[in-house]
Enzyme design. Structure first.
Site, mmCIF file in Angstrom:
data_model
loop_
_atom_site.group_PDB
_atom_site.id
_atom_site.type_symbol
_atom_site.label_atom_id
_atom_site.label_comp_id
_atom_site.label_asym_id
_atom_site.label_seq_id
_atom_site.Cartn_x
_atom_site.Cartn_y
_atom_site.Cartn_z
ATOM 1 N N HIS A 57 -14.440 -3.303 9.168
ATOM 2 C CA HIS A 57 -13.809 -3.151 7.844
ATOM 3 C C HIS A 57 -14.208 -4.246 6.867
ATOM 4 C CE1 HIS A 57 -11.461 -0.036 9.754
ATOM 5 N NE2 HIS A 57 -10.969 -0.893 10.617
ATOM 6 N N LYS B 260 0.808 -1.215 0.000
ATOM 7 C CA LYS B 260 0.000 0.000 0.000
ATOM 8 C C LYS B 260 0.849 1.278 0.000
ATOM 9 C CE LYS B 260 -4.232 -1.869 2.035
ATOM 10 N NZ LYS B 260 -3.928 -3.265 1.842
ATOM 11 N N ARG C 69 -7.935 -7.741 -8.972
ATOM 12 C CA ARG C 69 -8.689 -8.977 -9.161
ATOM 13 C C ARG C 69 -10.169 -8.629 -9.271
ATOM 14 N NH1 ARG C 69 -11.092 -8.866 -4.255
ATOM 15 N NH2 ARG C 69 -9.857 -8.249 -2.438
#
Length: 572
Positions: A235, A116, A297
Protein backbone atom coordinates in the site's frame (compact mmCIF):
# COMPACT_ATOMS: atom_id res chain seq x y z
CA UNK A 1 1.46 37.78 0.20
CA UNK A 2 3.21 36.60 3.35
CA UNK A 3 6.59 38.07 4.23
CA UNK A 4 7.68 35.04 6.27
CA UNK A 5 6.37 31.50 6.82
CA UNK A 6 7.39 28.62 9.06
CA UNK A 7 7.74 25.12 7.58
CA UNK A 8 6.48 22.49 10.02
CA UNK A 9 8.25 19.61 8.33
CA UNK A 10 11.64 18.23 7.35
CA UNK A 11 13.56 16.60 4.52
CA UNK A 12 12.71 16.87 0.86
CA UNK A 13 9.33 18.59 1.27
CA UNK A 14 10.90 21.30 3.45
CA UNK A 15 13.52 21.89 0.76
CA UNK A 16 10.81 21.92 -1.92
CA UNK A 17 8.81 24.62 -0.07
CA UNK A 18 11.95 26.69 0.59
CA UNK A 19 12.75 26.70 -3.14
CA UNK A 20 9.39 28.21 -4.11
CA UNK A 21 9.53 30.70 -1.23
CA UNK A 22 12.94 31.95 -2.34
CA UNK A 23 11.61 32.50 -5.87
CA UNK A 24 8.62 34.43 -4.47
CA UNK A 25 10.67 36.49 -2.02
CA UNK A 26 9.11 34.89 1.07
CA UNK A 27 11.44 34.26 4.02
CA UNK A 28 11.35 30.83 5.68
CA UNK A 29 11.78 29.47 9.19
CA UNK A 30 12.77 25.81 9.55
CA UNK A 31 12.14 23.74 12.66
CA UNK A 32 14.36 20.74 13.28
CA UNK A 33 15.08 17.90 15.69
CA UNK A 34 18.46 17.10 17.20
CA UNK A 35 18.88 14.35 14.58
CA UNK A 36 18.44 16.92 11.77
CA UNK A 37 20.73 19.66 13.07
CA UNK A 38 23.09 19.27 10.10
CA UNK A 39 20.39 18.59 7.47
CA UNK A 40 20.30 20.47 4.18
CA UNK A 41 16.85 22.00 4.78
CA UNK A 42 18.11 23.63 8.00
CA UNK A 43 20.97 25.30 6.15
CA UNK A 44 18.77 26.42 3.26
CA UNK A 45 16.10 28.15 5.36
CA UNK A 46 16.54 31.82 6.28
CA UNK A 47 16.06 31.01 9.97
CA UNK A 48 15.97 27.77 11.97
CA UNK A 49 14.91 26.66 15.45
CA UNK A 50 15.54 23.45 17.39
CA UNK A 51 12.28 21.96 18.67
CA UNK A 52 13.29 18.71 20.39
CA UNK A 53 14.97 15.30 20.37
CA UNK A 54 15.09 12.93 17.40
CA UNK A 55 11.80 11.13 18.08
CA UNK A 56 9.02 12.71 16.01
CA UNK A 57 6.70 12.57 19.01
CA UNK A 58 9.07 14.94 20.82
CA UNK A 59 9.74 17.26 17.89
CA UNK A 60 7.85 17.31 14.58
CA UNK A 61 4.60 16.25 16.24
CA UNK A 62 4.84 18.89 18.99
CA UNK A 63 2.37 21.37 17.56
CA UNK A 64 2.54 23.59 20.63
CA UNK A 65 6.28 24.12 20.25
CA UNK A 66 6.00 24.71 16.51
CA UNK A 67 3.30 27.36 16.90
CA UNK A 68 5.34 29.05 19.65
CA UNK A 69 8.38 29.19 17.35
CA UNK A 70 6.26 30.71 14.58
CA UNK A 71 5.04 33.47 16.89
CA UNK A 72 8.54 34.06 18.29
CA UNK A 73 10.06 34.41 14.80
CA UNK A 74 7.25 36.56 13.42
CA UNK A 75 6.04 34.02 10.85
CA UNK A 76 2.65 34.94 9.44
CA UNK A 77 1.78 31.44 8.28
CA UNK A 78 2.76 27.78 8.74
CA UNK A 79 3.14 25.32 5.88
CA UNK A 80 2.70 21.77 7.23
CA UNK A 81 4.05 19.89 4.19
CA UNK A 82 2.77 16.31 4.29
CA UNK A 83 2.79 13.73 7.05
CA UNK A 84 3.39 14.77 10.66
CA UNK A 85 0.82 17.51 11.50
CA UNK A 86 -0.40 18.24 7.96
CA UNK A 87 -3.86 16.73 8.55
CA UNK A 88 -4.08 17.34 12.30
CA UNK A 89 -7.24 19.24 13.16
CA UNK A 90 -6.00 20.44 16.55
CA UNK A 91 -2.82 21.82 15.01
CA UNK A 92 -4.81 23.77 12.42
CA UNK A 93 -6.98 25.16 15.23
CA UNK A 94 -3.92 26.05 17.30
CA UNK A 95 -2.56 28.04 14.36
CA UNK A 96 -5.84 29.93 14.08
CA UNK A 97 -5.88 30.62 17.83
CA UNK A 98 -2.36 32.04 17.68
CA UNK A 99 -3.18 34.30 14.73
CA UNK A 100 -0.92 32.33 12.38
CA UNK A 101 -2.39 31.27 9.01
CA UNK A 102 -2.48 27.51 8.45
CA UNK A 103 -1.53 26.92 4.80
CA UNK A 104 -4.21 24.36 4.09
CA UNK A 105 -7.96 23.84 4.43
CA UNK A 106 -10.09 24.83 7.40
CA UNK A 107 -10.14 22.62 10.51
CA UNK A 108 -13.73 21.72 9.63
CA UNK A 109 -12.73 20.45 6.18
CA UNK A 110 -9.86 18.43 7.63
CA UNK A 111 -12.19 16.95 10.23
CA UNK A 112 -14.79 16.03 7.60
CA UNK A 113 -12.26 13.87 5.74
CA UNK A 114 -10.17 12.69 8.71
CA UNK A 115 -12.31 9.67 9.57
CA UNK A 116 -12.80 7.45 6.55
CA UNK A 117 -16.20 6.10 7.59
CA UNK A 118 -17.73 9.55 8.09
CA UNK A 119 -16.07 10.81 4.91
CA UNK A 120 -17.63 8.01 2.86
CA UNK A 121 -21.07 8.79 4.23
CA UNK A 122 -20.56 12.43 3.25
CA UNK A 123 -19.40 11.42 -0.24
CA UNK A 124 -22.47 9.28 -0.73
CA UNK A 125 -24.62 12.34 0.01
CA UNK A 126 -22.58 14.32 -2.54
CA UNK A 127 -23.19 11.70 -5.25
CA UNK A 128 -19.61 10.37 -5.24
CA UNK A 129 -19.45 6.54 -5.60
CA UNK A 130 -17.92 4.68 -2.61
CA UNK A 131 -16.60 1.15 -2.10
CA UNK A 132 -19.06 -1.30 -0.47
CA UNK A 133 -18.16 -1.89 3.17
CA UNK A 134 -18.79 -1.39 6.90
CA UNK A 135 -18.17 2.02 8.46
CA UNK A 136 -20.03 1.55 11.76
CA UNK A 137 -19.23 2.42 15.36
CA UNK A 138 -19.31 -1.13 16.77
CA UNK A 139 -15.63 -2.02 16.84
CA UNK A 140 -15.82 -5.37 18.57
CA UNK A 141 -13.88 -8.18 16.91
CA UNK A 142 -17.04 -10.23 16.63
CA UNK A 143 -18.98 -7.47 14.86
CA UNK A 144 -16.14 -6.64 12.50
CA UNK A 145 -15.63 -10.29 11.61
CA UNK A 146 -19.35 -10.72 10.96
CA UNK A 147 -19.34 -7.67 8.68
CA UNK A 148 -16.29 -8.99 6.83
CA UNK A 149 -18.00 -12.32 6.21
CA UNK A 150 -21.15 -10.53 5.02
CA UNK A 151 -19.10 -8.42 2.57
CA UNK A 152 -17.26 -11.52 1.31
CA UNK A 153 -13.56 -12.38 1.24
CA UNK A 154 -11.13 -10.87 0.53
CA UNK A 155 -11.65 -7.71 2.56
CA UNK A 156 -9.48 -4.75 3.44
CA UNK A 157 -9.14 -3.53 7.03
CA UNK A 158 -8.36 0.20 7.12
CA UNK A 159 -7.62 2.53 10.02
CA UNK A 160 -10.36 5.19 10.01
CA UNK A 161 -7.80 7.94 10.65
CA UNK A 162 -5.15 6.37 8.41
CA UNK A 163 -3.23 7.39 5.35
CA UNK A 164 -0.08 6.50 3.48
CA UNK A 165 -0.83 2.77 3.69
CA UNK A 166 -0.64 2.73 7.50
CA UNK A 167 -3.18 0.59 9.35
CA UNK A 168 -4.21 -1.35 6.25
CA UNK A 169 -4.40 -5.14 6.01
CA UNK A 170 -5.80 -7.42 3.32
CA UNK A 171 -7.49 -10.52 4.76
CA UNK A 172 -8.38 -13.52 2.59
CA UNK A 173 -9.97 -15.86 5.14
CA UNK A 174 -11.71 -15.75 8.50
CA UNK A 175 -8.97 -17.51 10.47
CA UNK A 176 -6.49 -14.70 9.67
CA UNK A 177 -8.89 -11.88 10.56
CA UNK A 178 -8.19 -11.45 14.29
CA UNK A 179 -4.39 -11.14 13.91
CA UNK A 180 -4.72 -8.73 10.98
CA UNK A 181 -7.26 -6.65 12.92
CA UNK A 182 -5.01 -6.40 15.98
CA UNK A 183 -2.06 -5.33 13.82
CA UNK A 184 -4.11 -2.70 11.93
CA UNK A 185 -5.56 -1.33 15.19
CA UNK A 186 -2.14 -1.10 16.80
CA UNK A 187 -0.66 0.63 13.75
CA UNK A 188 -3.61 3.05 13.65
CA UNK A 189 -3.15 3.87 17.32
CA UNK A 190 0.61 4.35 17.01
CA UNK A 191 0.49 6.39 13.80
CA UNK A 192 -2.72 8.40 14.26
CA UNK A 193 -3.79 8.01 17.89
CA UNK A 194 -6.98 6.19 16.83
CA UNK A 195 -7.36 2.38 16.75
CA UNK A 196 -10.76 2.33 15.01
CA UNK A 197 -11.07 0.61 11.63
CA UNK A 198 -13.51 0.13 8.78
CA UNK A 199 -13.97 -2.92 6.57
CA UNK A 200 -14.21 -2.71 2.78
CA UNK A 201 -14.61 -5.10 -0.08
CA UNK A 202 -11.15 -5.72 -1.51
CA UNK A 203 -11.14 -4.94 -5.23
CA UNK A 204 -8.91 -7.67 -6.65
CA UNK A 205 -7.80 -5.96 -9.89
CA UNK A 206 -7.69 -2.28 -8.97
CA UNK A 207 -5.90 0.73 -10.32
CA UNK A 208 -5.23 3.54 -7.88
CA UNK A 209 -6.03 6.79 -9.68
CA UNK A 210 -6.21 10.08 -7.81
CA UNK A 211 -7.35 13.55 -8.78
CA UNK A 212 -5.53 16.72 -7.74
CA UNK A 213 -8.02 19.39 -6.67
CA UNK A 214 -7.56 23.01 -5.67
CA UNK A 215 -10.02 25.45 -4.13
CA UNK A 216 -9.84 29.08 -3.10
CA UNK A 217 -11.58 31.01 -0.33
CA UNK A 218 -14.14 32.38 -2.79
CA UNK A 219 -15.63 28.93 -3.37
CA UNK A 220 -14.00 28.21 -6.74
CA UNK A 221 -12.76 24.60 -7.12
CA UNK A 222 -10.85 23.08 -10.05
CA UNK A 223 -9.15 19.78 -10.72
CA UNK A 224 -5.64 19.49 -12.14
CA UNK A 225 -6.25 16.08 -13.73
CA UNK A 226 -5.18 12.68 -12.50
CA UNK A 227 -2.17 10.70 -11.33
CA UNK A 228 -1.87 6.92 -11.59
CA UNK A 229 -0.37 5.52 -8.38
CA UNK A 230 -1.00 1.82 -9.04
CA UNK A 231 2.65 0.80 -8.68
CA UNK A 232 2.55 0.02 -4.96
CA UNK A 233 4.13 -2.33 -2.46
CA UNK A 234 2.30 -2.93 0.84
CA UNK A 235 0.00 0.00 0.00
CA UNK A 236 3.02 2.31 -0.31
CA UNK A 237 3.40 4.11 -3.64
CA UNK A 238 6.63 3.38 -5.53
CA UNK A 239 6.24 4.97 -8.98
CA UNK A 240 3.61 7.51 -9.98
CA UNK A 241 2.75 8.91 -13.38
CA UNK A 242 0.49 11.51 -14.96
CA UNK A 243 -1.73 11.35 -16.83
CA UNK A 244 -3.04 7.84 -16.16
CA UNK A 245 -2.19 5.64 -19.17
CA UNK A 246 -5.00 4.28 -21.35
CA UNK A 247 -7.66 6.15 -19.35
CA UNK A 248 -10.73 6.84 -21.52
CA UNK A 249 -11.51 10.52 -21.77
CA UNK A 250 -15.06 9.91 -20.56
CA UNK A 251 -13.72 8.29 -17.37
CA UNK A 252 -11.20 11.11 -16.86
CA UNK A 253 -14.00 13.67 -17.08
CA UNK A 254 -16.29 11.71 -14.74
CA UNK A 255 -13.58 11.29 -12.11
CA UNK A 256 -12.61 14.95 -12.34
CA UNK A 257 -16.21 16.05 -11.82
CA UNK A 258 -16.62 13.64 -8.88
CA UNK A 259 -13.46 15.00 -7.24
CA UNK A 260 -14.66 18.57 -7.58
CA UNK A 261 -18.03 17.61 -6.03
CA UNK A 262 -16.15 15.97 -3.14
CA UNK A 263 -14.19 19.16 -2.47
CA UNK A 264 -17.24 21.40 -2.81
CA UNK A 265 -19.18 19.23 -0.35
CA UNK A 266 -16.84 20.30 2.47
CA UNK A 267 -16.16 23.90 1.41
CA UNK A 268 -12.57 23.03 0.54
CA UNK A 269 -9.77 25.48 -0.16
CA UNK A 270 -6.09 24.79 -0.79
CA UNK A 271 -4.46 21.71 -2.30
CA UNK A 272 -6.15 18.34 -1.88
CA UNK A 273 -6.21 14.93 -3.50
CA UNK A 274 -9.25 12.73 -3.99
CA UNK A 275 -8.17 9.10 -4.28
CA UNK A 276 -10.21 6.56 -6.24
CA UNK A 277 -10.01 2.82 -6.77
CA UNK A 278 -10.84 1.83 -10.36
CA UNK A 279 -11.99 -1.78 -10.83
CA UNK A 280 -10.30 -2.94 -14.05
CA UNK A 281 -11.16 -6.62 -13.67
CA UNK A 282 -13.24 -6.34 -16.86
CA UNK A 283 -11.02 -3.80 -18.60
CA UNK A 284 -10.59 -0.05 -18.33
CA UNK A 285 -13.14 1.12 -20.92
CA UNK A 286 -16.22 0.75 -18.71
CA UNK A 287 -14.52 0.36 -15.33
CA UNK A 288 -16.41 1.57 -12.23
CA UNK A 289 -14.56 3.82 -9.81
CA UNK A 290 -15.00 4.29 -6.06
CA UNK A 291 -14.00 7.02 -3.62
CA UNK A 292 -11.26 5.81 -1.31
CA UNK A 293 -10.21 8.87 0.69
CA UNK A 294 -9.31 12.53 0.44
CA UNK A 295 -5.92 13.77 1.53
CA UNK A 296 -6.35 17.33 2.76
CA UNK A 297 -2.79 18.37 2.00
CA UNK A 298 -0.13 18.39 -0.69
CA UNK A 299 0.82 14.88 -1.86
CA UNK A 300 4.32 13.38 -2.06
CA UNK A 301 3.73 12.81 -5.79
CA UNK A 302 2.60 16.36 -6.62
CA UNK A 303 5.62 16.98 -8.92
CA UNK A 304 4.16 14.85 -11.76
CA UNK A 305 1.11 17.13 -11.80
CA UNK A 306 3.39 20.16 -11.89
CA UNK A 307 5.27 18.67 -14.82
CA UNK A 308 2.20 18.07 -17.02
CA UNK A 309 0.47 21.36 -16.15
CA UNK A 310 3.46 23.71 -15.90
CA UNK A 311 2.25 24.95 -12.50
CA UNK A 312 3.92 25.37 -9.10
CA UNK A 313 1.47 23.88 -6.61
CA UNK A 314 3.31 25.27 -3.58
CA UNK A 315 2.96 28.75 -5.04
CA UNK A 316 -0.77 28.12 -5.52
CA UNK A 317 -0.98 27.04 -1.87
CA UNK A 318 0.64 30.24 -0.68
CA UNK A 319 -1.53 32.46 -2.88
CA UNK A 320 -4.77 30.77 -1.84
CA UNK A 321 -3.82 30.88 1.85
CA UNK A 322 -3.10 34.61 1.47
CA UNK A 323 -6.66 35.12 0.18
CA UNK A 324 -5.95 35.37 -3.55
CA UNK A 325 -8.25 33.70 -6.10
CA UNK A 326 -7.10 30.61 -7.99
CA UNK A 327 -4.63 31.72 -10.69
CA UNK A 328 -6.56 29.76 -13.38
CA UNK A 329 -10.06 28.43 -13.91
CA UNK A 330 -10.86 24.96 -15.27
CA UNK A 331 -11.01 26.07 -18.90
CA UNK A 332 -7.43 27.39 -18.73
CA UNK A 333 -5.96 24.10 -17.48
CA UNK A 334 -4.61 21.44 -19.82
CA UNK A 335 -2.27 18.44 -19.95
CA UNK A 336 1.06 18.64 -21.78
CA UNK A 337 3.10 15.49 -22.21
CA UNK A 338 3.68 12.76 -19.62
CA UNK A 339 5.61 12.59 -16.34
CA UNK A 340 6.94 9.89 -13.99
CA UNK A 341 8.14 9.99 -10.39
CA UNK A 342 10.19 7.21 -8.78
CA UNK A 343 10.74 7.03 -5.03
CA UNK A 344 14.27 6.05 -4.02
CA UNK A 345 14.26 4.41 -0.59
CA UNK A 346 16.85 3.14 1.87
CA UNK A 347 15.48 -0.39 1.96
CA UNK A 348 16.73 -3.84 0.99
CA UNK A 349 14.75 -5.62 -1.76
CA UNK A 350 16.90 -8.71 -1.15
CA UNK A 351 15.67 -8.85 2.45
CA UNK A 352 11.92 -8.31 2.14
CA UNK A 353 12.41 -4.55 1.67
CA UNK A 354 13.43 -4.01 5.27
CA UNK A 355 14.51 -0.40 5.98
CA UNK A 356 18.24 0.26 5.89
CA UNK A 357 20.36 2.77 7.77
CA UNK A 358 23.86 4.09 7.23
CA UNK A 359 25.91 6.83 5.63
CA UNK A 360 25.53 7.76 1.98
CA UNK A 361 29.16 7.52 0.91
CA UNK A 362 28.17 8.16 -2.71
CA UNK A 363 25.09 10.00 -3.93
CA UNK A 364 24.76 11.68 -7.30
CA UNK A 365 21.96 12.22 -9.79
CA UNK A 366 21.83 13.21 -13.45
CA UNK A 367 21.85 16.98 -13.75
CA UNK A 368 19.13 16.95 -16.41
CA UNK A 369 16.48 15.23 -14.23
CA UNK A 370 14.32 16.87 -11.57
CA UNK A 371 15.41 15.65 -8.14
CA UNK A 372 13.61 16.21 -4.84
CA UNK A 373 15.99 14.93 -2.18
CA UNK A 374 16.06 14.96 1.60
CA UNK A 375 19.77 14.20 1.85
CA UNK A 376 23.15 14.79 0.27
CA UNK A 377 26.31 12.74 -0.16
CA UNK A 378 27.85 12.08 3.25
CA UNK A 379 24.54 12.34 5.13
CA UNK A 380 23.31 9.64 7.49
CA UNK A 381 19.99 7.84 6.95
CA UNK A 382 18.72 7.24 10.48
CA UNK A 383 16.10 4.98 12.00
CA UNK A 384 13.97 7.89 13.19
CA UNK A 385 12.15 8.94 10.01
CA UNK A 386 10.81 7.75 6.68
CA UNK A 387 13.58 6.00 4.68
CA UNK A 388 13.01 7.99 1.48
CA UNK A 389 16.27 9.28 0.01
CA UNK A 390 14.94 11.14 -3.02
CA UNK A 391 12.30 11.39 -5.71
CA UNK A 392 13.37 11.35 -9.36
CA UNK A 393 10.97 13.13 -11.74
CA UNK A 394 11.09 13.22 -15.53
CA UNK A 395 8.85 14.62 -18.29
CA UNK A 396 8.48 13.72 -21.94
CA UNK A 397 6.26 14.58 -24.87
CA UNK A 398 4.51 11.20 -24.44
CA UNK A 399 4.63 8.18 -22.12
CA UNK A 400 7.23 6.30 -24.15
CA UNK A 401 9.67 9.20 -24.11
CA UNK A 402 9.09 9.93 -20.42
CA UNK A 403 9.65 6.28 -19.55
CA UNK A 404 12.89 6.17 -21.56
CA UNK A 405 14.09 9.22 -19.66
CA UNK A 406 13.19 7.63 -16.32
CA UNK A 407 15.18 4.51 -17.25
CA UNK A 408 18.18 6.64 -18.11
CA UNK A 409 17.86 8.79 -14.97
CA UNK A 410 17.90 5.70 -12.76
CA UNK A 411 20.86 4.20 -14.63
CA UNK A 412 22.84 7.43 -14.19
CA UNK A 413 22.05 7.64 -10.47
CA UNK A 414 25.04 6.68 -8.32
CA UNK A 415 24.58 5.57 -4.72
CA UNK A 416 26.59 3.56 -2.20
CA UNK A 417 26.93 3.11 1.55
CA UNK A 418 23.69 1.29 2.35
CA UNK A 419 21.04 -0.92 0.78
CA UNK A 420 18.52 0.84 -1.48
CA UNK A 421 15.77 0.01 -3.97
CA UNK A 422 17.67 1.56 -6.90
CA UNK A 423 18.14 -1.75 -8.77
CA UNK A 424 14.50 -2.60 -8.07
CA UNK A 425 13.34 0.68 -9.62
CA UNK A 426 15.53 0.05 -12.68
CA UNK A 427 13.92 -3.37 -13.09
CA UNK A 428 10.40 -1.94 -12.78
CA UNK A 429 10.82 0.71 -15.47
CA UNK A 430 12.52 -1.84 -17.76
CA UNK A 431 9.71 -4.39 -17.45
CA UNK A 432 7.82 -4.98 -20.73
CA UNK A 433 4.43 -5.15 -19.00
CA UNK A 434 5.06 -1.81 -17.32
CA UNK A 435 6.13 -0.32 -20.64
CA UNK A 436 2.84 -1.57 -22.11
CA UNK A 437 0.91 0.04 -19.19
CA UNK A 438 -0.44 -3.38 -18.19
CA UNK A 439 -0.62 -2.29 -14.57
CA UNK A 440 -2.71 -2.50 -11.44
CA UNK A 441 -1.89 -2.49 -7.72
CA UNK A 442 -0.90 -6.18 -7.89
CA UNK A 443 1.82 -5.56 -10.49
CA UNK A 444 4.78 -5.66 -8.11
CA UNK A 445 3.54 -8.76 -6.27
CA UNK A 446 3.10 -10.63 -9.58
CA UNK A 447 6.56 -9.67 -10.84
CA UNK A 448 8.44 -9.70 -7.53
CA UNK A 449 10.91 -12.47 -8.46
CA UNK A 450 12.18 -10.69 -11.56
CA UNK A 451 12.04 -7.22 -10.04
CA UNK A 452 14.22 -8.12 -7.05
CA UNK A 453 17.07 -9.54 -9.11
CA UNK A 454 20.30 -7.51 -8.71
CA UNK A 455 20.97 -5.05 -11.50
CA UNK A 456 24.15 -6.02 -13.39
CA UNK A 457 27.17 -4.18 -12.06
CA UNK A 458 25.19 -1.45 -10.34
CA UNK A 459 28.40 0.42 -9.47
CA UNK A 460 29.64 0.65 -13.08
CA UNK A 461 30.04 4.07 -14.73
CA UNK A 462 27.23 5.33 -16.93
CA UNK A 463 28.90 4.31 -20.20
CA UNK A 464 29.17 0.68 -19.00
CA UNK A 465 25.47 0.09 -18.31
CA UNK A 466 22.42 0.54 -20.51
CA UNK A 467 18.79 0.91 -19.52
CA UNK A 468 18.07 -2.47 -21.17
CA UNK A 469 18.64 -5.31 -18.66
CA UNK A 470 18.89 -7.80 -21.56
CA UNK A 471 21.73 -5.97 -23.29
CA UNK A 472 25.03 -7.91 -23.53
CA UNK A 473 26.82 -4.78 -22.35
CA UNK A 474 25.26 -5.43 -18.93
CA UNK A 475 26.67 -8.98 -18.65
CA UNK A 476 29.36 -8.73 -15.98
CA UNK A 477 30.65 -12.25 -16.86
CA UNK A 478 31.65 -11.05 -20.33
CA UNK A 479 30.46 -12.37 -23.73
CA UNK A 480 31.96 -13.61 -26.99
CA UNK A 481 30.52 -12.70 -30.37
CA UNK A 482 29.00 -15.82 -32.01
CA UNK A 483 30.26 -18.04 -29.19
CA UNK A 484 28.65 -19.38 -26.03
CA UNK A 485 29.42 -17.35 -22.91
CA UNK A 486 32.01 -18.70 -20.53
CA UNK A 487 30.30 -20.55 -17.70
CA UNK A 488 30.66 -19.27 -14.17
CA UNK A 489 29.95 -20.87 -10.81
CA UNK A 490 27.67 -19.30 -8.21
CA UNK A 491 27.84 -20.57 -4.62
CA UNK A 492 25.28 -19.82 -1.90
CA UNK A 493 26.97 -20.29 1.49
CA UNK A 494 23.78 -20.30 3.56
CA UNK A 495 21.80 -17.27 4.66
CA UNK A 496 20.59 -15.66 7.85
CA UNK A 497 17.46 -17.82 7.93
CA UNK A 498 19.52 -21.01 7.67
CA UNK A 499 21.91 -19.73 10.31
CA UNK A 500 19.02 -18.98 12.63
CA UNK A 501 17.64 -22.47 12.13
CA UNK A 502 21.04 -23.99 12.89
CA UNK A 503 21.87 -21.97 16.00
CA UNK A 504 18.39 -21.13 17.27
CA UNK A 505 19.38 -17.47 17.58
CA UNK A 506 16.98 -14.81 16.31
CA UNK A 507 18.66 -11.48 15.52
CA UNK A 508 17.21 -8.10 14.61
CA UNK A 509 17.31 -7.60 10.82
CA UNK A 510 17.38 -3.84 11.37
CA UNK A 511 17.62 -1.33 14.19
CA UNK A 512 14.23 -0.53 15.66
CA UNK A 513 11.76 -0.68 18.52
CA UNK A 514 10.21 -3.82 19.97
CA UNK A 515 6.45 -3.37 19.47
CA UNK A 516 5.31 -6.59 21.14
CA UNK A 517 6.69 -9.90 22.47
CA UNK A 518 4.63 -13.10 22.22
CA UNK A 519 6.86 -15.69 23.92
CA UNK A 520 8.77 -16.21 27.16
CA UNK A 521 11.51 -18.58 28.31
CA UNK A 522 10.25 -22.14 28.49
CA UNK A 523 7.58 -21.80 25.80
CA UNK A 524 7.42 -24.50 23.13
CA UNK A 525 7.23 -23.11 19.59
CA UNK A 526 6.75 -24.56 16.12
CA UNK A 527 8.53 -23.40 12.99
CA UNK A 528 6.85 -20.16 11.88
CA UNK A 529 5.57 -19.32 15.38
CA UNK A 530 5.31 -15.55 16.00
CA UNK A 531 8.00 -14.47 18.46
CA UNK A 532 7.83 -10.66 18.44
CA UNK A 533 7.15 -7.60 16.32
CA UNK A 534 9.93 -5.14 15.54
CA UNK A 535 9.09 -1.67 14.18
CA UNK A 536 11.30 0.80 12.37
CA UNK A 537 10.74 3.67 9.94
CA UNK A 538 6.93 3.26 10.19
CA UNK A 539 7.12 -0.44 9.23
CA UNK A 540 6.28 -3.45 11.39
CA UNK A 541 8.25 -6.68 10.89
CA UNK A 542 7.03 -9.91 12.49
CA UNK A 543 9.89 -12.14 13.67
CA UNK A 544 9.07 -15.86 13.46
CA UNK A 545 10.78 -19.01 14.66
CA UNK A 546 13.01 -20.55 11.98
CA UNK A 547 12.68 -23.97 13.64
CA UNK A 548 10.67 -25.80 16.26
CA UNK A 549 11.98 -25.97 19.83
CA UNK A 550 11.83 -24.50 23.30
CA UNK A 551 12.51 -20.82 23.99
CA UNK A 552 15.74 -20.70 25.96
CA UNK A 553 15.83 -16.94 26.51
CA UNK A 554 14.11 -13.71 25.48
CA UNK A 555 16.57 -10.82 25.55
CA UNK A 556 14.18 -7.92 24.90
CA UNK A 557 11.02 -6.43 26.30
CA UNK A 558 8.23 -4.40 24.78
CA UNK A 559 9.31 -0.83 23.87
CA UNK A 560 13.04 -1.71 23.93
CA UNK A 561 15.20 -0.04 21.28
CA UNK A 562 17.52 -2.55 19.61
CA UNK A 563 20.42 -2.27 17.20
CA UNK A 564 20.98 -4.04 13.91
CA UNK A 565 21.81 -7.76 14.42
CA UNK A 566 20.98 -7.56 18.14
CA UNK A 567 20.19 -10.94 19.71
CA UNK A 568 16.45 -11.07 20.43
CA UNK A 569 15.46 -14.67 21.20
CA UNK A 570 17.23 -18.01 21.62
CA UNK A 571 15.53 -21.32 20.80
CA UNK A 572 16.94 -24.76 21.66
Amino acid sequence: MFAKILIANRGEIARRIIRTCKRMGVRTVAVYSEADKDAAFVREADEAALIGPAAASDSYLRGDRIVAVAVEHGAQAIHPGYGFLSENVEFARACDAAGVMFIGPTPEAISAMALKGAAKALMTQAGVPVTPGYHGEDQSTEQLLAEAEAIGWPVLIKAVAGGGGKGMRRVDRAKDFADALTSAQREGQNAFGDPRVLIEKYIEVPRHIEIQVFGDKNGQVVHLFERDCSLQRRHQKVIEEAPAPNLPESLRIAMGHAAVRAAQAIGYHGAGTVEFIVDVSKGIDSAPFYFMEMNTRLQVEHPVTEEITGLDLVEWQLRVAAGEPLPKDQSALSITGHAFEARLYAEDPQNDFLPATGRLTTLSFPAWARIESAVEQGDEVSVHYDPMIAKLIVHGRNRAQALARMRQALVETRLSGLATNLAFLRRVVSDPDFAAADIDTGFIARHIDSLTQPWPDAAAPAYAVTADPGSPWNDITGWWLNLAPRPHLHLDIGDDHEAAAATGEVHAPMPGKVIDVFVKAGDTVDKGHKLLILGAMKIEHTMKAARAGVVKAVHVRRDDQVGDKALLVEIE
